[in-house]
Design a protein around this motif. Sequence first.
Motif, PDB file in Angstrom:
ATOM      1  N   GLU A   1       0.840  -1.187   0.000  1.00 26.69           N
ATOM      2  CA  GLU A   1       0.000   0.000   0.000  1.00 26.69           C
ATOM      3  C   GLU A   1       0.879   1.243   0.000  1.00 26.69           C
ATOM      4  O   GLU A   1       2.067   1.189   0.328  1.00 26.69           O
ATOM      5  CB  GLU A   1      -0.946   0.032   1.211  1.00 26.69           C
ATOM      6  CG  GLU A   1      -0.239   0.120   2.544  1.00 26.69           C
ATOM      7  CD  GLU A   1      -1.210   0.217   3.715  1.00 26.69           C
ATOM      8  OE1 GLU A   1      -2.269   0.875   3.563  1.00 26.69           O
ATOM      9  OE2 GLU A   1      -0.906  -0.350   4.770  1.00 26.69           O
ATOM     10  N   THR A   2       0.289   2.362  -0.396  1.00 22.19           N
ATOM     11  CA  THR A   2       0.981   3.642  -0.404  1.00 22.19           C
ATOM     12  C   THR A   2       0.208   4.615   0.472  1.00 22.19           C
ATOM     13  O   THR A   2      -1.015   4.756   0.339  1.00 22.19           O
ATOM     14  CB  THR A   2       1.092   4.203  -1.833  1.00 22.19           C
ATOM     15  OG1 THR A   2       1.870   3.300  -2.632  1.00 22.19           O
ATOM     16  CG2 THR A   2       1.768   5.563  -1.825  1.00 22.19           C
ATOM     17  N   LEU A   3       0.928   5.264   1.385  1.00 24.94           N
ATOM     18  CA  LEU A   3       0.320   6.200   2.317  1.00 24.94           C
ATOM     19  C   LEU A   3       0.796   7.609   2.018  1.00 24.94           C
ATOM     20  O   LEU A   3       1.938   7.816   1.599  1.00 24.94           O
ATOM     21  CB  LEU A   3       0.705   5.844   3.761  1.00 24.94           C
ATOM     22  CG  LEU A   3       0.454   4.410   4.224  1.00 24.94           C
ATOM     23  CD1 LEU A   3       1.026   4.214   5.619  1.00 24.94           C
ATOM     24  CD2 LEU A   3      -1.034   4.102   4.204  1.00 24.94           C
ATOM     25  N   THR A   4      -0.064   8.596   2.251  1.00 25.26           N
ATOM     26  CA  THR A   4       0.338   9.991   2.174  1.00 25.26           C
ATOM     27  C   THR A   4      -0.071  10.692   3.457  1.00 25.26           C
ATOM     28  O   THR A   4      -1.062  10.328   4.092  1.00 25.26           O
ATOM     29  CB  THR A   4      -0.306  10.706   0.969  1.00 25.26           C
ATOM     30  OG1 THR A   4      -1.733  10.625   1.077  1.00 25.26           O
ATOM     31  CG2 THR A   4       0.139  10.092  -0.333  1.00 25.26           C
TER      32      THR A   4
ATOM     33  N   ALA B   1      10.492   4.626  14.563  1.00 26.76           N
ATOM     34  CA  ALA B   1       9.469   4.606  13.515  1.00 26.76           C
ATOM     35  C   ALA B   1       9.221   6.011  12.982  1.00 26.76           C
ATOM     36  O   ALA B   1       9.274   6.997  13.731  1.00 26.76           O
ATOM     37  CB  ALA B   1       8.169   4.020  14.063  1.00 26.76           C
ATOM     38  N   LEU B   2       8.943   6.104  11.672  1.00 29.17           N
ATOM     39  CA  LEU B   2       8.503   7.356  11.079  1.00 29.17           C
ATOM     40  C   LEU B   2       7.062   7.592  11.527  1.00 29.17           C
ATOM     41  O   LEU B   2       6.227   6.683  11.454  1.00 29.17           O
ATOM     42  CB  LEU B   2       8.592   7.283   9.559  1.00 29.17           C
ATOM     43  CG  LEU B   2       8.159   8.517   8.762  1.00 29.17           C
ATOM     44  CD1 LEU B   2       8.970   8.617   7.469  1.00 29.17           C
ATOM     45  CD2 LEU B   2       6.663   8.456   8.410  1.00 29.17           C
ATOM     46  N   LEU B   3       6.768   8.799  11.982  1.00 29.46           N
ATOM     47  CA  LEU B   3       5.419   9.140  12.419  1.00 29.46           C
ATOM     48  C   LEU B   3       4.729   9.911  11.309  1.00 29.46           C
ATOM     49  O   LEU B   3       5.161  11.008  10.929  1.00 29.46           O
ATOM     50  CB  LEU B   3       5.474   9.964  13.707  1.00 29.46           C
ATOM     51  CG  LEU B   3       6.163   9.271  14.896  1.00 29.46           C
ATOM     52  CD1 LEU B   3       6.145  10.179  16.121  1.00 29.46           C
ATOM     53  CD2 LEU B   3       5.509   7.928  15.215  1.00 29.46           C
ATOM     54  N   LEU B   4       3.664   9.330  10.781  1.00 28.57           N
ATOM     55  CA  LEU B   4       2.943   9.892   9.646  1.00 28.57           C
ATOM     56  C   LEU B   4       1.544  10.294  10.081  1.00 28.57           C
ATOM     57  O   LEU B   4       0.743   9.457  10.488  1.00 28.57           O
ATOM     58  CB  LEU B   4       2.860   8.860   8.517  1.00 28.57           C
ATOM     59  CG  LEU B   4       2.222   9.324   7.214  1.00 28.57           C
ATOM     60  CD1 LEU B   4       3.104  10.365   6.521  1.00 28.57           C
ATOM     61  CD2 LEU B   4       1.983   8.133   6.282  1.00 28.57           C
ATOM     62  N   ARG B   5       1.256  11.616   9.994  1.00 30.00           N
ATOM     63  CA  ARG B   5      -0.095  12.073  10.323  1.00 30.00           C
ATOM     64  C   ARG B   5      -0.977  11.930   9.093  1.00 30.00           C
ATOM     65  O   ARG B   5      -0.746  12.561   8.060  1.00 30.00           O
ATOM     66  CB  ARG B   5      -0.090  13.519  10.822  1.00 30.00           C
ATOM     67  CG  ARG B   5      -1.488  13.998  11.262  1.00 30.00           C
ATOM     68  CD  ARG B   5      -1.449  15.316  12.000  1.00 30.00           C
ATOM     69  NE  ARG B   5      -0.712  15.227  13.253  1.00 30.00           N
ATOM     70  CZ  ARG B   5      -1.196  14.752  14.395  1.00 30.00           C
ATOM     71  NH1 ARG B   5      -2.450  14.292  14.443  1.00 30.00           N
ATOM     72  NH2 ARG B   5      -0.457  14.734  15.472  1.00 30.00           N
TER      73      ARG B   5
ATOM     74  N   ARG C   1      -5.129  10.850  12.507  1.00 22.04           N
ATOM     75  CA  ARG C   1      -4.416   9.802  13.217  1.00 22.04           C
ATOM     76  C   ARG C   1      -2.923   9.847  12.875  1.00 22.04           C
ATOM     77  O   ARG C   1      -2.553  10.182  11.754  1.00 22.04           O
ATOM     78  CB  ARG C   1      -4.957   8.413  12.855  1.00 22.04           C
ATOM     79  CG  ARG C   1      -6.367   8.134  13.313  1.00 22.04           C
ATOM     80  CD  ARG C   1      -6.796   6.733  12.899  1.00 22.04           C
ATOM     81  NE  ARG C   1      -6.773   6.562  11.446  1.00 22.04           N
ATOM     82  CZ  ARG C   1      -5.967   5.711  10.812  1.00 22.04           C
ATOM     83  NH1 ARG C   1      -5.098   4.957  11.480  1.00 22.04           N
ATOM     84  NH2 ARG C   1      -6.024   5.606   9.481  1.00 22.04           N
ATOM     85  N   VAL C   2      -2.082   9.483  13.833  1.00 22.99           N
ATOM     86  CA  VAL C   2      -0.646   9.371  13.580  1.00 22.99           C
ATOM     87  C   VAL C   2      -0.303   7.890  13.476  1.00 22.99           C
ATOM     88  O   VAL C   2      -0.511   7.129  14.424  1.00 22.99           O
ATOM     89  CB  VAL C   2       0.179  10.040  14.693  1.00 22.99           C
ATOM     90  CG1 VAL C   2       1.672   9.783  14.469  1.00 22.99           C
ATOM     91  CG2 VAL C   2      -0.095  11.535  14.729  1.00 22.99           C
ATOM     92  N   ARG C   3       0.193   7.523  12.324  1.00 21.97           N
ATOM     93  CA  ARG C   3       0.523   6.116  12.081  1.00 21.97           C
ATOM     94  C   ARG C   3       2.037   5.922  12.093  1.00 21.97           C
ATOM     95  O   ARG C   3       2.759   6.588  11.347  1.00 21.97           O
ATOM     96  CB  ARG C   3      -0.044   5.665  10.737  1.00 21.97           C
ATOM     97  CG  ARG C   3       0.337   4.245  10.352  1.00 21.97           C
ATOM     98  CD  ARG C   3      -0.488   3.736   9.195  1.00 21.97           C
ATOM     99  NE  ARG C   3      -0.001   2.461   8.695  1.00 21.97           N
ATOM    100  CZ  ARG C   3      -0.604   1.740   7.755  1.00 21.97           C
ATOM    101  NH1 ARG C   3      -1.726   2.178   7.221  1.00 21.97           N
ATOM    102  NH2 ARG C   3      -0.096   0.588   7.358  1.00 21.97           N
ATOM    103  N   PRO C   4       2.529   4.999  12.926  1.00 23.69           N
ATOM    104  CA  PRO C   4       3.962   4.696  12.894  1.00 23.69           C
ATOM    105  C   PRO C   4       4.298   3.788  11.717  1.00 23.69           C
ATOM    106  O   PRO C   4       3.574   2.828  11.440  1.00 23.69           O
ATOM    107  CB  PRO C   4       4.208   3.993  14.232  1.00 23.69           C
ATOM    108  CG  PRO C   4       2.897   3.369  14.582  1.00 23.69           C
ATOM    109  CD  PRO C   4       1.834   4.256  13.994  1.00 23.69           C
ATOM    110  N   VAL C   5       5.389   4.094  11.019  1.00 23.01           N
ATOM    111  CA  VAL C   5       5.839   3.297   9.879  1.00 23.01           C
ATOM    112  C   VAL C   5       7.237   2.783  10.203  1.00 23.01           C
ATOM    113  O   VAL C   5       8.142   3.563  10.490  1.00 23.01           O
ATOM    114  CB  VAL C   5       5.872   4.130   8.581  1.00 23.01           C
ATOM    115  CG1 VAL C   5       6.420   3.299   7.432  1.00 23.01           C
ATOM    116  CG2 VAL C   5       4.477   4.665   8.254  1.00 23.01           C
TER     117      VAL C   5
END
Length: 230
Positions: free
Chosen positions: A187-190, A201-205, A210-214
């Motif tokens: 999957e691809t997240l933005t 982990a990279l923190l992606l808002r 929501r903040v998703r850890p990658v």
Amino acid sequence: MHTHLAEVGSTNDWLLAHAADLPDGWWVRADRQTAGRGRRGRVWHDGAGNLMASVLVKAEGPVQQFSFVAAVALRGAIAEACGVETRLKWPNDLLFDGAKVSGILLERAGDALVVGIGVNVGWAPDDLERPAVAVGGSVEVLFAALARHFALWRGRWAMEGFAPVRAAWLAAAQGIGGRIEVRLGHETLTGIFEGLGDDGALLLRMGDGRVRPVHAGEVFALGGRDAAGD
């Protein structure tokens, strides 16, 4: 404490093969590689005129954090030896003016870890997916600086944990607060690059707040000169 080879398949492979017989902290450096590789199996060029080295780490704990230890150490070494100030792109790329100057690859050897580091010193390949640039200077001087900086940051990690490494990484991070795309394979997240978690982990808002850890993925900028970098 290092081995210098004129030519080798890859410094990581050489150290993986000799890990059981070498002490913690041993480095290997090569003038040429015939089977170098980067993350996700990418080919790493011959590299003659560039720095190609690997170090053996025999340590307990969350050793995956050595991805960041190595990046912070390499940034300091390049600044000292080459006079170039780089920025850090998650998880462990170094960029100068948006172009990649180095690659870091971690691999396991039983209970040990091998950290491979390649730096474009004399030249940079021009057939890569992302732009690359050379930092200039002397391979020998850079290698000596890298060994010192790595020992320093490894010592801090051992004594103080990940916190000082994380702080140093964030202080030099490219594109915090910018929009990025993270490709995970399936999957691809933005979203917005919020920073670095306590575990690296990279923190992606995400768009919904929501903040998703990658923990693993490929990061690409989505516009703006201060974004995460390609």
